[in-house]
Design a protein around this motif. Sequence first.
Motif, PDB file in Angstrom:
ATOM      1  N   ALA A 197       0.850  -1.200   0.000  1.00 44.03           N
ATOM      2  CA  ALA A 197       0.000   0.000   0.000  1.00 44.03           C
ATOM      3  C   ALA A 197       0.884   1.248   0.000  1.00 44.03           C
ATOM      4  N   PHE A 198       0.289   2.394  -0.378  1.00 39.81           N
ATOM      5  CA  PHE A 198       1.069   3.626  -0.466  1.00 39.81           C
ATOM      6  C   PHE A 198       1.028   4.466   0.812  1.00 39.81           C
ATOM      7  N   ILE A 199      -0.126   5.076   1.100  1.00 38.66           N
ATOM      8  CA  ILE A 199      -0.108   6.198   2.055  1.00 38.66           C
ATOM      9  C   ILE A 199       0.007   5.750   3.512  1.00 38.66           C
ATOM     10  N   GLY A 200      -0.313   4.488   3.799  1.00 37.19           N
ATOM     11  CA  GLY A 200      -0.196   4.009   5.180  1.00 37.19           C
ATOM     12  C   GLY A 200       1.207   4.214   5.732  1.00 37.19           C
ATOM     13  N   VAL A 242      -6.561   4.474   6.231  1.00 43.25           N
ATOM     14  CA  VAL A 242      -5.786   4.664   4.997  1.00 43.25           C
ATOM     15  C   VAL A 242      -6.183   3.610   3.959  1.00 43.25           C
ATOM     16  N   THR A 243      -7.491   3.422   3.847  1.00 41.75           N
ATOM     17  CA  THR A 243      -8.069   2.457   2.888  1.00 41.75           C
ATOM     18  C   THR A 243      -8.644   3.223   1.698  1.00 41.75           C
ATOM     19  N   PRO A 244      -9.115   2.481   0.677  1.00 43.13           N
ATOM     20  CA  PRO A 244      -9.879   3.156  -0.383  1.00 43.13           C
ATOM     21  C   PRO A 244     -11.079   3.933   0.185  1.00 43.13           C
ATOM     22  N   ASN A 245     -11.510   4.932  -0.552  1.00 43.01           N
ATOM     23  CA  ASN A 245     -12.443   5.946  -0.039  1.00 43.01           C
ATOM     24  C   ASN A 245     -13.797   5.410   0.448  1.00 43.01           C
ATOM     25  N   HIS A 246     -14.354   4.397  -0.237  1.00 41.84           N
ATOM     26  CA  HIS A 246     -15.706   3.948   0.120  1.00 41.84           C
ATOM     27  C   HIS A 246     -15.762   3.314   1.505  1.00 41.84           C
ATOM     28  N   LEU A 247     -14.580   2.979   2.073  1.00 41.83           N
ATOM     29  CA  LEU A 247     -14.551   2.366   3.408  1.00 41.83           C
ATOM     30  C   LEU A 247     -14.329   3.387   4.524  1.00 41.83           C
ATOM     31  N   HIS A 248     -13.962   4.619   4.167  1.00 40.42           N
ATOM     32  CA  HIS A 248     -13.659   5.617   5.215  1.00 40.42           C
ATOM     33  C   HIS A 248     -14.841   5.791   6.177  1.00 40.42           C
ATOM     34  N   GLY A 249     -16.041   5.955   5.609  1.00 42.75           N
ATOM     35  CA  GLY A 249     -17.230   6.223   6.436  1.00 42.75           C
ATOM     36  C   GLY A 249     -17.514   5.064   7.385  1.00 42.75           C
ATOM     37  N   CYS A 277      -8.314  10.382   9.395  1.00 39.83           N
ATOM     38  CA  CYS A 277      -8.738   9.733   8.153  1.00 39.83           C
ATOM     39  C   CYS A 277      -8.149  10.457   6.951  1.00 39.83           C
ATOM     40  N   ASP A 278      -7.749   9.693   5.961  1.00 43.29           N
ATOM     41  CA  ASP A 278      -7.273  10.366   4.753  1.00 43.29           C
ATOM     42  C   ASP A 278      -8.457  10.818   3.896  1.00 43.29           C
ATOM     43  N   LYS A 279      -8.158  11.676   2.930  1.00 34.82           N
ATOM     44  CA  LYS A 279      -9.191  12.292   2.110  1.00 34.82           C
ATOM     45  C   LYS A 279      -9.502  11.430   0.895  1.00 34.82           C
ATOM     46  N   PRO A 280     -10.572  11.654   0.151  1.00 39.42           N
ATOM     47  CA  PRO A 280     -11.715  12.478   0.556  1.00 39.42           C
ATOM     48  C   PRO A 280     -12.416  11.803   1.722  1.00 39.42           C
ATOM     49  N   HIS A 314      -5.812  16.510   5.054  1.00 37.38           N
ATOM     50  CA  HIS A 314      -5.481  17.333   3.878  1.00 37.38           C
ATOM     51  C   HIS A 314      -4.083  17.892   4.162  1.00 37.38           C
ATOM     52  N   ASN A 315      -3.084  17.068   3.838  1.00 35.48           N
ATOM     53  CA  ASN A 315      -1.722  17.304   4.321  1.00 35.48           C
ATOM     54  C   ASN A 315      -1.078  18.583   3.805  1.00 35.48           C
ATOM     55  N   TYR A 316      -1.575  19.114   2.687  1.00 35.37           N
ATOM     56  CA  TYR A 316      -0.938  20.336   2.154  1.00 35.37           C
ATOM     57  C   TYR A 316      -1.158  21.535   3.073  1.00 35.37           C
ATOM     58  N   LYS A 345      -2.127  -1.462  -8.015  1.00 39.44           N
ATOM     59  CA  LYS A 345      -3.058  -1.507  -6.890  1.00 39.44           C
ATOM     60  C   LYS A 345      -3.722  -0.148  -6.634  1.00 39.44           C
ATOM     61  N   GLN A 346      -2.897   0.910  -6.684  1.00 38.11           N
ATOM     62  CA  GLN A 346      -3.420   2.242  -6.366  1.00 38.11           C
ATOM     63  C   GLN A 346      -4.407   2.716  -7.427  1.00 38.11           C
ATOM     64  N   ALA A 347      -4.117   2.356  -8.706  1.00 35.97           N
ATOM     65  CA  ALA A 347      -4.998   2.806  -9.793  1.00 35.97           C
ATOM     66  C   ALA A 347      -6.309   2.032  -9.810  1.00 35.97           C
ATOM     67  N   LYS A 348      -6.225   0.759  -9.442  1.00 34.51           N
ATOM     68  CA  LYS A 348      -7.373  -0.139  -9.616  1.00 34.51           C
ATOM     69  C   LYS A 348      -8.643   0.368  -8.915  1.00 34.51           C
ATOM     70  N   TRP A 349      -8.541   0.648  -7.616  1.00 35.01           N
ATOM     71  CA  TRP A 349      -9.760   1.089  -6.922  1.00 35.01           C
ATOM     72  C   TRP A 349     -10.115   2.529  -7.293  1.00 35.01           C
ATOM     73  N   ARG A 350      -9.103   3.327  -7.647  1.00 36.17           N
ATOM     74  CA  ARG A 350      -9.407   4.713  -8.026  1.00 36.17           C
ATOM     75  C   ARG A 350     -10.220   4.779  -9.323  1.00 36.17           C
ATOM     76  N   MET A 351     -10.070   3.764 -10.191  1.00 35.34           N
ATOM     77  CA  MET A 351     -10.789   3.742 -11.474  1.00 35.34           C
ATOM     78  C   MET A 351     -12.212   3.203 -11.322  1.00 35.34           C
ATOM     79  N   GLY A 371       9.351  18.976   3.944  1.00 37.81           N
ATOM     80  CA  GLY A 371       8.381  18.736   2.871  1.00 37.81           C
ATOM     81  C   GLY A 371       7.179  17.916   3.287  1.00 37.81           C
ATOM     82  N   TYR A 372       6.828  17.003   2.404  1.00 40.24           N
ATOM     83  CA  TYR A 372       5.598  16.210   2.489  1.00 40.24           C
ATOM     84  C   TYR A 372       5.448  15.507   3.837  1.00 40.24           C
ATOM     85  N   LEU A 373       6.519  14.815   4.283  1.00 44.28           N
ATOM     86  CA  LEU A 373       6.418  14.026   5.519  1.00 44.28           C
ATOM     87  C   LEU A 373       6.215  14.929   6.736  1.00 44.28           C
TER      88      LEU A 373
HETATM   89  N1  NAD Z   1      -3.188  12.823   1.458  1.00 38.13           N
HETATM   90  C1  NAD Z   1      -2.504  12.321   0.453  1.00 38.13           C
HETATM   91  O1  NAD Z   1      -1.552  12.926  -0.014  1.00 38.13           O
HETATM   92  C2  NAD Z   1      -2.890  10.971  -0.101  1.00 38.13           C
HETATM   93  C3  NAD Z   1      -2.060  10.337  -1.015  1.00 38.13           C
HETATM   94  C4  NAD Z   1      -2.425   9.062  -1.462  1.00 38.13           C
HETATM   95  C5  NAD Z   1      -3.595   8.478  -1.021  1.00 38.13           C
HETATM   96  N2  NAD Z   1      -4.401   9.146  -0.155  1.00 38.13           N
HETATM   97  C6  NAD Z   1      -5.654   8.527   0.314  1.00 38.13           C
HETATM   98  O2  NAD Z   1      -5.307   7.415   1.141  1.00 38.13           O
HETATM   99  C7  NAD Z   1      -6.218   6.338   0.952  1.00 38.13           C
HETATM  100  C8  NAD Z   1      -5.450   5.075   0.521  1.00 38.13           C
HETATM  101  O3  NAD Z   1      -4.785   5.323  -0.717  1.00 38.13           O
HETATM  102  P1  NAD Z   1      -3.514   4.466  -1.166  1.00 38.13           P
HETATM  103  O4  NAD Z   1      -3.019   5.078  -2.403  1.00 38.13           O
HETATM  104  O5  NAD Z   1      -2.605   4.282  -0.027  1.00 38.13           O
HETATM  105  O6  NAD Z   1      -4.245   3.068  -1.507  1.00 38.13           O
HETATM  106  P2  NAD Z   1      -3.617   1.607  -1.527  1.00 38.13           P
HETATM  107  O7  NAD Z   1      -4.435   0.826  -2.486  1.00 38.13           O
HETATM  108  O8  NAD Z   1      -2.143   1.684  -1.722  1.00 38.13           O
HETATM  109  O9  NAD Z   1      -3.855   1.057  -0.051  1.00 38.13           O
HETATM  110  C9  NAD Z   1      -5.124   0.734   0.435  1.00 38.13           C
HETATM  111  C10 NAD Z   1      -4.971  -0.224   1.614  1.00 38.13           C
HETATM  112  O10 NAD Z   1      -6.249  -0.447   2.200  1.00 38.13           O
HETATM  113  C11 NAD Z   1      -6.360  -1.838   2.489  1.00 38.13           C
HETATM  114  N3  NAD Z   1      -7.768  -2.225   2.649  1.00 38.13           N
HETATM  115  C12 NAD Z   1      -8.746  -2.296   1.719  1.00 38.13           C
HETATM  116  N4  NAD Z   1      -9.875  -2.761   2.289  1.00 38.13           N
HETATM  117  C13 NAD Z   1      -9.612  -2.956   3.611  1.00 38.13           C
HETATM  118  C14 NAD Z   1     -10.355  -3.429   4.716  1.00 38.13           C
HETATM  119  N5  NAD Z   1     -11.643  -3.774   4.595  1.00 38.13           N
HETATM  120  N6  NAD Z   1      -9.735  -3.546   5.924  1.00 38.13           N
HETATM  121  C15 NAD Z   1      -8.430  -3.215   6.073  1.00 38.13           C
HETATM  122  N7  NAD Z   1      -7.666  -2.759   5.057  1.00 38.13           N
HETATM  123  C16 NAD Z   1      -8.257  -2.620   3.842  1.00 38.13           C
HETATM  124  C17 NAD Z   1      -5.675  -2.499   1.311  1.00 38.13           C
HETATM  125  O11 NAD Z   1      -5.409  -3.867   1.583  1.00 38.13           O
HETATM  126  C18 NAD Z   1      -4.435  -1.613   1.239  1.00 38.13           C
HETATM  127  O12 NAD Z   1      -3.498  -2.024   2.211  1.00 38.13           O
HETATM  128  C19 NAD Z   1      -7.235   6.836  -0.063  1.00 38.13           C
HETATM  129  O13 NAD Z   1      -8.357   7.327   0.611  1.00 38.13           O
HETATM  130  C20 NAD Z   1      -6.518   7.965  -0.785  1.00 38.13           C
HETATM  131  O14 NAD Z   1      -7.407   8.942  -1.298  1.00 38.13           O
HETATM  132  C21 NAD Z   1      -4.054  10.365   0.312  1.00 38.13           C
END
Ligand code: NAD
Length: 372
Positions: free
Chosen positions: A15-18, A83-90, A105-108, A134-136, A178-184, A317-319
């Motif tokens: 995963a990326f943002i975690g 830090v999951t795909p957006n539909h799970l944030h809520g 929670c990360d955005k949106p 909203h890290n910026y 992986k990152q593109a898949k759920w975003r699409m 910077g970013y971090l």
């Molecule tokens: N603020 C920023 O700069 C920034 C940058 C990138 C992503 N994001 C946000 O962060 C979130 C994640 O993006 P990403 O690029 O890291 O995605 P990613 O696909 O790299 O990671 C998503 C992670 O969520 C996990 N996941 C999915 N369903 C789950 C569940 N039911 N239980 C536990 N884990 C689950 C996946 O296994 C994966 O580890 C998104 O909401 C995205 O918009 C924010």
Amino acid sequence: MVALKLGMVGGGQGAFIGGVHRIAARIDGCFDLVAGAFSSDPARAHASAAELGIDADRSYADFNEMAKAEAARADGIDAVSIVTPNHLHGPIAEAFLAHDISVICDKPMTATLAQAESLVAAAEASKGRFFLTHNYTGYPMIRQARQMVAEGALGDIRIVDVNYLQDWLSEAPTEDNKQAKWRMDAAQSGGGAIGDIGTHAYNLACFVSRLRATSLSATLSSIVAGRSVDDDARITLQFNGGARGHIWASQVAIGNENNLTLAVYGTKGSLRWAQENPNVLLFTELGKASQIITRGGAAANSAAMAVTRIPAGHPEGYLEAFATLYREAADVILTKDLSGATIGIQDGLVGVRFVDACQRSSSNGATWIDLR
Ligand SMILES: NC(=O)c1ccc[n+]([C@@H]2O[C@H](COP(=O)([O-])OP(=O)(O)OC[C@H]3O[C@@H](n4cnc5c(N)ncnc54)[C@H](O)[C@@H]3O)[C@@H](O)[C@H]2O)c1
């Protein structure tokens, strides 16, 4: 500061943002990561936990189980990062808020407006706090700009322009991206470029100018063939107080990596900032030579210095910007003082309303949508 106990949902191997959140949570020593449901795949969730040194009894396969178990422990987590795909944030945020556990929670904030409204109600009923990354907004030169606008250095604000340009989705992504898949997938993302980076752009415009859009007209396009979500968003904004603005958010603008730029123009002067060179802010007063304000430098103001860690000339910077949001969240959780600059549930709702309005406008031929 006492370190708070942090859990994480998402952010497992691959995963990326975690990983960014984990670094940010540690930079100022405010949080210790002690629990997690790191992946949708149970084996990967546990393997990720082991790699991160999390005790086996605090590695969970399911976020509902994690919320319940952590709430029942005497040493349970104080906050959870989502830090999951957006539909799970809520749903995830609501599961933890129901146990009075704070949420970062990360955005949106959510993928749909209905989810956002449900989450606002859940947050109101909880003793836990909700923070949106909203890290910026955490960059020192963005804090500098926000304070200068508030102090009247620009006069009355006339124009706010934000572009967020990327090129990583200029072609159809490969299956293993992986990152593109759920975003699409609109059901998981809630929208394309508009939700992914358009929300950052709009949040930044509002954060620095302290204005809100009263109406907007949007054209969202899916430029790459076969794509069902937008990859290029152009929005014209009318702000309260009479200012106007534009947002261009694109993921098909070849040559751009994370080219986020902000420009604010007032009756007396302007400010310009670029995320890829974030330690400088350009300030121009009408009729005078432009001034380069540097992070930590002689012209840095109190708002910028409050979130600056190292001397001028050593880049932050970013971090570090992310870490500032973590530090502010920790301050709020520990002191219950809400007067800081943190981005919370109402900003999240504003962001999701913005996406919804852009989508409605665009599907009606860029008609103007009233946001009041
Ligand atoms: N603020 C920023 O700069 C920034 C940058 C990138 C992503 N994001 C946000 O962060 C979130 C994640 O993006 P990403 O690029 O890291 O995605 P990613 O696909 O790299 O990671 C998503 C992670 O969520 C996990 N996941 C999915 N369903 C789950 C569940 N039911 N239980 C536990 N884990 C689950 C996946 O296994 C994966 O580890 C998104 O909401 C995205 O918009 C924010």
